[in-house]
Scaffold this motif. Structure first.
Motif, PDB file in Angstrom:
ATOM      1  N   SER A  56       0.828  -1.210   0.000  1.00  0.00           N
ATOM      2  CA  SER A  56       0.000   0.000   0.000  1.00  0.00           C
ATOM      3  C   SER A  56       0.858   1.253   0.000  1.00  0.00           C
ATOM      4  N   ILE A  59       2.157   1.636  -3.583  1.00  0.00           N
ATOM      5  CA  ILE A  59       1.081   2.065  -4.480  1.00  0.00           C
ATOM      6  C   ILE A  59       0.751   3.537  -4.257  1.00  0.00           C
ATOM      7  N   ASP A  60       0.728   3.961  -2.995  1.00  0.00           N
ATOM      8  CA  ASP A  60       0.459   5.362  -2.673  1.00  0.00           C
ATOM      9  C   ASP A  60       1.516   6.262  -3.323  1.00  0.00           C
ATOM     10  N   TRP A  61       2.785   5.857  -3.184  1.00  0.00           N
ATOM     11  CA  TRP A  61       3.878   6.656  -3.763  1.00  0.00           C
ATOM     12  C   TRP A  61       3.816   6.661  -5.291  1.00  0.00           C
ATOM     13  N   ALA A  62       3.681   5.483  -5.889  1.00  0.00           N
ATOM     14  CA  ALA A  62       3.725   5.383  -7.352  1.00  0.00           C
ATOM     15  C   ALA A  62       2.547   6.103  -7.997  1.00  0.00           C
ATOM     16  N   SER A  63       1.360   5.973  -7.413  1.00  0.00           N
ATOM     17  CA  SER A  63       0.184   6.604  -8.023  1.00  0.00           C
ATOM     18  C   SER A  63       0.275   8.124  -7.955  1.00  0.00           C
ATOM     19  N   HIS A  64       0.810   8.660  -6.854  1.00  0.00           N
ATOM     20  CA  HIS A  64       0.950  10.117  -6.771  1.00  0.00           C
ATOM     21  C   HIS A  64       2.106  10.612  -7.639  1.00  0.00           C
ATOM     22  N   ALA A  66       3.001   9.283 -10.427  1.00  0.00           N
ATOM     23  CA  ALA A  66       2.525   9.216 -11.813  1.00  0.00           C
ATOM     24  C   ALA A  66       1.733  10.451 -12.206  1.00  0.00           C
ATOM     25  N   GLN A  67       1.165  11.160 -11.224  1.00  0.00           N
ATOM     26  CA  GLN A  67       0.383  12.360 -11.486  1.00  0.00           C
ATOM     27  C   GLN A  67       1.168  13.627 -11.168  1.00  0.00           C
ATOM     28  N   MET A 146       0.188  12.461  -0.862  1.00  0.00           N
ATOM     29  CA  MET A 146       0.341  11.114  -0.300  1.00  0.00           C
ATOM     30  C   MET A 146       0.521  11.198   1.209  1.00  0.00           C
TER      31      MET A 146
END
Length: 598
Positions: A56, A59-64, A66-67, A146
């Motif tokens: 988690s 995922i939190d780091w990668a998703s933010h 990516a934006q 994040m």
């Protein structure tokens, strides 16, 4: 004659008794039990580390990230810049060995201290590794939006993964190992493999580690008697070493994460012996090593059957006298809870309270918080629910991960690659003598204190009534250690925010254990010390360190002098061992039997 008519909708008569309906058996608790068993099974393979808690965070780091095109551009430019600096450094070193390193190691990084790392190509290999480390440190900074704790966790994990593949850990890239192997014709690797097998078999069979230290002879050897025993603890009374003693006795409450004798190591390292030789009557709690049968022992059981029963016995031995109390690590946290409860209930038996590397506020608990969130706690709870306790190696893995370079990789290189067996010390022998933690107690500690921080949030209840640290009027002596990864000193310092009593705070160099085991004469020891009088204004930790007096040497003499000032002026005769009239007679010589439990 005709047969009687039958109803077409009548059910046929069963040939045997009907099976009970299935649905009442499938209660929600049954499905939850299946989930807990599944998580407990997974935990056995992950050593209690929750995969969800780790994933988690990523995922939190990668998703933010990516934006965040701006951060992506910044990291791309940083990567090009690092590559250019590294290439320039490499080319420069082909013709000169005086080029300044563009990526110096951190001050506490000792992996590349050997002069062999200053030669080419090993210097370039070292710089390439440190360049990657620097880039990943920047890449895992918090991205806007994040969770900050996830950013810290991702950064920690990324750097630990990089460190695992550090060139210092790879024999073909480590110049020290390569030189030793060449000089010895590979004999060092054969010795190292032999040491590895020996250690592996010790762990697999849970045998004694053969460190040469015998409990009761080399460590935990200060003379005394066990004068009380219940299901959770033994109480040791140490024999006086002086003709007269201070009137007020001292009760020490150690942590039950490890054995008590970190405070009673070899004679020259023993805090207990130091105190006894200065005229203090010392009592020590020795906790029982719990088993699966103790799964439902609570945190409050440790308070009532530990601290409170020990105080009752000390009072029976020395009636009418106030008692100094000192707690180390988790024992100090429990002592602060007991002291606040006693103050609330009008129990004024405590002459003073000493907290050694102990937290009362857990809002900033340091690197350990990287392993603790709701998902991780639930995962641990299911594993402990299944076992009945938290096992020794499951705790040791977390503590080792916090300082893997010093505690694991450095030793592995020295012993398994260089073939040099590290000589055991009394502190190393103690750290290998591990204990378990009861399921319910540890769950309550993680949720109530570590995760929800109830003690300083006004939500920690004892006997259904909330307690407050500010009710403690007894003077306090609090010790923090500069490089503590378990109880960071700024977190320990926060006790200033929740108390109004007289307090002496000490900040000593060293870590969680070595900073406390700081006998006089120990080379390189120093400490800051300052006093807060009742109702003084609050001073922040960094400002406090600037203003506090710096003293070279151990903090032990300062504590002994503080205890003397808070004791009766006139010494008294040596006390008896135990209280026979109250039924507290010597049961066996110190260190007792609980400390020997495995």
């Amino acid at each position: 004659m005709t047969s009687p008519p039958t109803r077409r909708d009548a059910a046929p008569r069963p040939l045997h008794r009907a099976t009970p309906p299935l649905m009442p058996l499938l209660r929600p608790q049954s499905f939850e039990t299946v989930d807990r068993v599944a998580q407990a099974t997974a935990a056995r393979f992950t050593q209690g580390i929750s995969p969800h808690a780790q994933m988690s965070a990523w995922i939190d780091w990668a998703s933010h990230l990516a934006q965040a095109p701006g951060r992506q551009l910044e990291l791309a430019l940083e990567g090009w810049s690092s590559a250019a600096r590294l290439a320039h450094f490499g080319l420069h070193n082909l013709f000169s060995d005086k080029a300044e390193r563009p990526f110096p190691p951190e001050p506490d990084d000792r992996r590349f201290d050997d002069p062999a790392w200053r030669t080419f190509p090993y210097l370039f290999i070292e710089q390439a590794h440190l360049a990657q480390r620097q880039w990943w440190r920047k890449a895992t900074r918090e991205v806007r939006g994040m969770r900050p704790n996830n950013a810290s966790r991702v950064s920690f994990l990324a750097l630990k993964y990089l460190d695992a593949f550090s060139p210092s850990n790879l024999p073909w890239l480590n110049p020290v190992v390569a030189d030793r192997t060449q000089r010895e014709g590979g004999a060092n690797l054969l010795r190292g493999f032999d040491y590895f097998l020996e250690d592996f078999l010790d762990v697999a069979t849970q045998s004694e580690n053969g460190n040469g230290y015998v409990v009761g002879e080399d460590v935990a050897a200060t003379p005394g008697e066990v004068i009380y025993r219940n299901h959770l603890m033994e109480l040791i009374q140490y024999k006086p070493a002086t003709d007269s003693v201070y009137a007020e006795p001292l009760l020490i409450v150690p942590a039950w994460i490890m054995k008590y004798y970190v405070l009673d190591l070899a004679a020259h390292h023993s805090l207990v012996r130091y105190l006894v030789e200065r005229g203090f009557t010392v009592f020590m709690i020795s906790w029982r090593n719990p088993t699966a049968e103790d799964r439902d022992v609570t945190l409050d059981d440790y308070r009532t059957q530990g601290i409170m029963e020990a105080l009752d016995v000390v009072e029976a031995v020395l009636p009418g006298r106030k008692i100094h109390a000192a707690g180390y690590c988790l024992g100090g946290t429990l002592l602060s809870i007991a002291a606040a409860t006693m103050a609330r209930d009008g129990d004024n038996r405590l002459a003073s309270v000493t907290l050694l590397a102990s937290q009362t506020d857990f809002s900033e608990p340091g690197d350990l918080m990287l392993f603790v969130d709701a998902a991780q706690v639930a995962f641990l709870e299911d594993m402990m629910w299944d076992q009945g306790y938290l096992d020794t190696h499951q705790m040791a893995g977390v503590f080792m991960a916090l300082r893997s370079n010093e505690l694991f990789w450095a030793r592995a290189i020295k012993e398994y690659l260089l073939g040099d067996r590290e000589h055991a010390t009394d502190l190393m022998a103690w750290s290998a003598d591990q204990t378990r933690m009861p399921y319910l107690m540890h769950s309550q500690y993680l949720r109530g204190l570590f995760l929800e921080n109830r003690l300083t949030a006004g939500r920690f209840a004892v006997n259904d009534e909330v307690i407050a640290l500010k009710d403690i009027s007894a003077p306090m002596f609090v010790v923090g250690t500069e490089t503590d990864h378990i109880s960071p000193w700024r977190s320990v310092y926060k006790v200033h925010l929740f108390t109004d009593n007289d307090m002496t705070f000490v900040l000593t160099n060293g870590g969680h254990n070595a900073g406390i085991v700081s006998e006089p004469g120990h080379p390189g020891r120093r400490h800051h010390i300052a006093v807060r009088a009742r109702n003084d204004r609050y001073v922040g930790p960094d400002h406090w360190r600037e203003r506090a007096k710096l003293i070279e040497g151990s903090w032990w003499p300062a504590w002994a002098a503080w205890l003397e000032r808070h004791s009766a002026a006139e010494p008294v005769a040596r006390p008896p061992i135990g209280a026979p009239r109250e039924g507290h007679v010597p049961l066996e010589p110190a260190p007792g039997s609980y400390v020997r439990q495995r």
